[in-house]
Design a protein around this motif. Structure first.
Motif, PDB file in Angstrom:
ATOM      1  N   PRO A 249      43.691  29.289  24.984  1.00  0.00           N
ATOM      2  CA  PRO A 249      42.710  30.618  23.823  1.00  0.00           C
ATOM      3  C   PRO A 249      43.030  30.567  22.773  1.00  0.00           C
ATOM      4  CG  PRO A 249      44.722  31.223  25.096  1.00  0.00           C
ATOM      5  CD  PRO A 249      44.748  29.953  26.357  1.00  0.00           C
ATOM      6  N   VAL A 250      42.413  29.797  21.649  1.00  0.00           N
ATOM      7  CA  VAL A 250      42.711  30.261  20.060  1.00  0.00           C
ATOM      8  C   VAL A 250      41.722  31.273  19.146  1.00  0.00           C
ATOM      9  CG1 VAL A 250      42.798  29.004  18.157  1.00  0.00           C
ATOM     10  CG2 VAL A 250      42.762  27.604  20.053  1.00  0.00           C
TER      11      VAL A 250
ATOM     12  N   VAL B 274      31.883  24.923  20.148  1.00  0.00           N
ATOM     13  CA  VAL B 274      33.066  25.994  19.976  1.00  0.00           C
ATOM     14  C   VAL B 274      32.186  27.314  20.033  1.00  0.00           C
ATOM     15  CG1 VAL B 274      35.280  27.373  19.480  1.00  0.00           C
ATOM     16  CG2 VAL B 274      34.885  25.123  18.875  1.00  0.00           C
ATOM     17  N   ASP B 275      32.383  27.975  21.353  1.00  0.00           N
ATOM     18  CA  ASP B 275      31.882  29.652  20.857  1.00  0.00           C
ATOM     19  C   ASP B 275      32.284  30.414  19.905  1.00  0.00           C
ATOM     20  OD1 ASP B 275      29.830  30.794  21.939  1.00  0.00           O
ATOM     21  OD2 ASP B 275      30.113  31.336  24.254  1.00  0.00           O
ATOM     22  N   ALA B 276      32.421  30.593  19.054  1.00  0.00           N
ATOM     23  CA  ALA B 276      33.082  30.940  17.559  1.00  0.00           C
ATOM     24  C   ALA B 276      31.854  32.293  16.861  1.00  0.00           C
ATOM     25  CB  ALA B 276      33.136  30.185  16.528  1.00  0.00           C
ATOM     26  N   VAL B 277      32.631  33.804  16.961  1.00  0.00           N
ATOM     27  CA  VAL B 277      32.664  34.245  16.748  1.00  0.00           C
ATOM     28  C   VAL B 277      33.349  34.629  15.178  1.00  0.00           C
ATOM     29  CG1 VAL B 277      32.425  37.571  17.147  1.00  0.00           C
ATOM     30  CG2 VAL B 277      32.114  35.817  18.630  1.00  0.00           C
ATOM     31  N   GLY B 278      32.525  35.353  14.558  1.00  0.00           N
ATOM     32  CA  GLY B 278      32.537  35.368  13.083  1.00  0.00           C
ATOM     33  C   GLY B 278      33.327  36.675  12.505  1.00  0.00           C
TER      34      GLY B 278
ATOM     35  N   LEU C  77      40.718  44.105  20.699  1.00  0.00           N
ATOM     36  CA  LEU C  77      39.130  43.622  20.834  1.00  0.00           C
ATOM     37  C   LEU C  77      39.033  41.948  20.207  1.00  0.00           C
ATOM     38  CD1 LEU C  77      36.281  43.525  18.963  1.00  0.00           C
ATOM     39  CD2 LEU C  77      37.115  43.792  16.835  1.00  0.00           C
ATOM     40  N   LEU C  78      40.178  41.489  20.013  1.00  0.00           N
ATOM     41  CA  LEU C  78      40.553  40.176  20.353  1.00  0.00           C
ATOM     42  C   LEU C  78      40.785  39.643  21.160  1.00  0.00           C
ATOM     43  CD1 LEU C  78      42.960  39.323  17.054  1.00  0.00           C
ATOM     44  CD2 LEU C  78      40.404  38.531  17.028  1.00  0.00           C
ATOM     45  N   GLU C  79      41.414  40.238  21.962  1.00  0.00           N
ATOM     46  CA  GLU C  79      41.639  39.956  23.603  1.00  0.00           C
ATOM     47  C   GLU C  79      40.567  40.036  24.328  1.00  0.00           C
ATOM     48  OE1 GLU C  79      44.684  42.967  24.231  1.00  0.00           O
ATOM     49  OE2 GLU C  79      46.824  41.347  23.210  1.00  0.00           O
ATOM     50  N   SER C  80      39.534  41.224  23.978  1.00  0.00           N
ATOM     51  CA  SER C  80      38.280  40.839  24.582  1.00  0.00           C
ATOM     52  C   SER C  80      37.237  39.976  24.436  1.00  0.00           C
ATOM     53  CB  SER C  80      37.437  42.486  24.286  1.00  0.00           C
ATOM     54  OG  SER C  80      37.962  43.365  24.800  1.00  0.00           O
ATOM     55  N   LEU C  81      37.561  39.261  23.361  1.00  0.00           N
ATOM     56  CA  LEU C  81      36.473  38.068  22.718  1.00  0.00           C
ATOM     57  C   LEU C  81      36.676  36.754  23.467  1.00  0.00           C
ATOM     58  CD1 LEU C  81      36.051  39.340  19.137  1.00  0.00           C
ATOM     59  CD2 LEU C  81      34.655  38.935  21.050  1.00  0.00           C
ATOM     60  N   LEU C  82      38.608  36.920  23.264  1.00  0.00           N
ATOM     61  CA  LEU C  82      39.174  35.552  24.587  1.00  0.00           C
ATOM     62  C   LEU C  82      38.830  35.734  25.223  1.00  0.00           C
ATOM     63  CD1 LEU C  82      42.334  35.909  22.463  1.00  0.00           C
ATOM     64  CD2 LEU C  82      40.559  34.259  21.975  1.00  0.00           C
ATOM     65  N   GLY C  83      39.310  36.707  26.138  1.00  0.00           N
ATOM     66  CA  GLY C  83      38.918  36.769  27.604  1.00  0.00           C
ATOM     67  C   GLY C  83      37.289  36.912  28.539  1.00  0.00           C
TER      68      GLY C  83
ATOM     69  N   GLY D 156      35.769  34.192  26.937  1.00  0.00           N
ATOM     70  CA  GLY D 156      35.481  32.989  26.120  1.00  0.00           C
ATOM     71  C   GLY D 156      35.328  32.540  25.119  1.00  0.00           C
ATOM     72  N   TYR D 157      35.275  33.342  24.340  1.00  0.00           N
ATOM     73  CA  TYR D 157      35.292  32.955  22.647  1.00  0.00           C
ATOM     74  C   TYR D 157      36.359  32.942  21.867  1.00  0.00           C
ATOM     75  CZ  TYR D 157      30.569  35.763  24.183  1.00  0.00           C
ATOM     76  OH  TYR D 157      28.990  36.238  24.321  1.00  0.00           O
TER      77      TYR D 157
END
Length: 274
Positions: free
Chosen positions: A31-32, A95-99, A142-148, A150-151
């Motif tokens: 996770p990054v 990478v499934d990146a979200v800005g 918010l970050l943990e939800s996105l990382l969880g 796969g974003y």
């Protein structure tokens, strides 16, 4: 463990290597979260808009851009473009990146500094009209939800001030706040190989900082732009980050190299009793 990667915005930093390396890490399940700067993009836009930036020095000797109203407008535009370009690069790399900006979802919030203490002509003064702030809270959920899901979050300033206004904040310190909130390892990528005992001699790279004495030597050695990076490293460790590495953005596989033995590794033990 989550890795927070701070990609610098200096002209000498090429983000391509970091983008490809993060893509490889994400593919292996690491996770990054990414935090970016944008100093060159801001300077370039100010130049195109014919706005002369004002630089000020704090009593601590840190030099930074003063963010008046016109500069803040340019800052918001430039940082938005940097974020979009980085997200596009990450997505092109698979990478499934979200800005995100620090305003989105109240990601980075804190008090606004409407006035700052500066040193002019050797005298300490108060300069008003500043549009900057100090991060006091990170929406880690918010970050943990996105990382969880796969974003890969890709975030940068501005932040949201307590008066509801978007304001400037230092990207290194934003990365520190994010790493602390996530209890992550922080990799700060810059245009040199790490912190040098002699700032003019790359052969004096400080590779590991584990004791208070070594930490004192590190802070004594840090000059110029590196002062802010060491300050950010300190804040990250004090707020919960497990380790901070200051490393070369232009190295081959820069993040993987930093997570190995590249760069300057600063450990939480270095801050004990400091």
């Amino acid at each position: 463990m989550t890795v927070v990667v701070k990609i610098g915005g200096a002209k000498a930093v090429d983000p391509a290597g970091a983008v490809a390396d993060v893509a490889d890490l994400v593919e292996t399940g690491e996770p990054v979260a990414v935090v970016h700067g944008g100093s060159t993009a801001v300077d370039d836009l100010l130049d195109r808009l014919d706005i002369d930036p004002t630089y000020v020095e704090t009593p601590d000797g840190v030099v930074g851009r003063f963010t008046d109203e016109a500069t803040m407008e340019a800052f918001t535009m430039a940082m938005g473009k940097v974020n979009t370009d980085l997200v596009a690069a990450f997505r092109a790399a698979g990478v499934d990146a979200v800005g995100l900006s620090g305003v989105d979802g109240g990601l980075l919030t804190g008090a606004r500094k409407s006035a700052v203490r500066v040193v002019e002509d050797g005298k300490k003064k108060i300069k008003r009209g500043d549009h900057s702030g100090r991060i006091e809270s990170v929406n880690a959920g918010l970050l943990e939800s996105l990382l969880g899901e796969g974003y890969t979050p890709v975030a940068g300033p501005p932040m949201l001030a307590d008066d509801g206004v978007a304001v400037n904040t230092d990207a290194d310190r934003a990365a520190a706040a994010v790493a602390g909130a996530l209890g992550a390892r922080l990799v700060v990528l810059t245009d040199v190989a790490g912190v040098y005992a002699d700032p003019d001699d790359p052969s004096t790279l400080i590779d590991s900082v584990t004791t208070p004495a070594e930490y004192d030597a590190l802070t004594d050695a840090a000059e110029g732009f590196m002062t802010k990076k060491v300050m950010a490293a300190t804040e990250a460790l004090e707020s919960g980050a497990s380790e901070v590495v200051v490393a070369d953005a232009n190295a081959d596989a820069p993040v993987t190299d930093a997570l190995g033995d590249g760069g300057t590794h600063i450990h939480a033990s270095a801050l004990e009793n400091t």
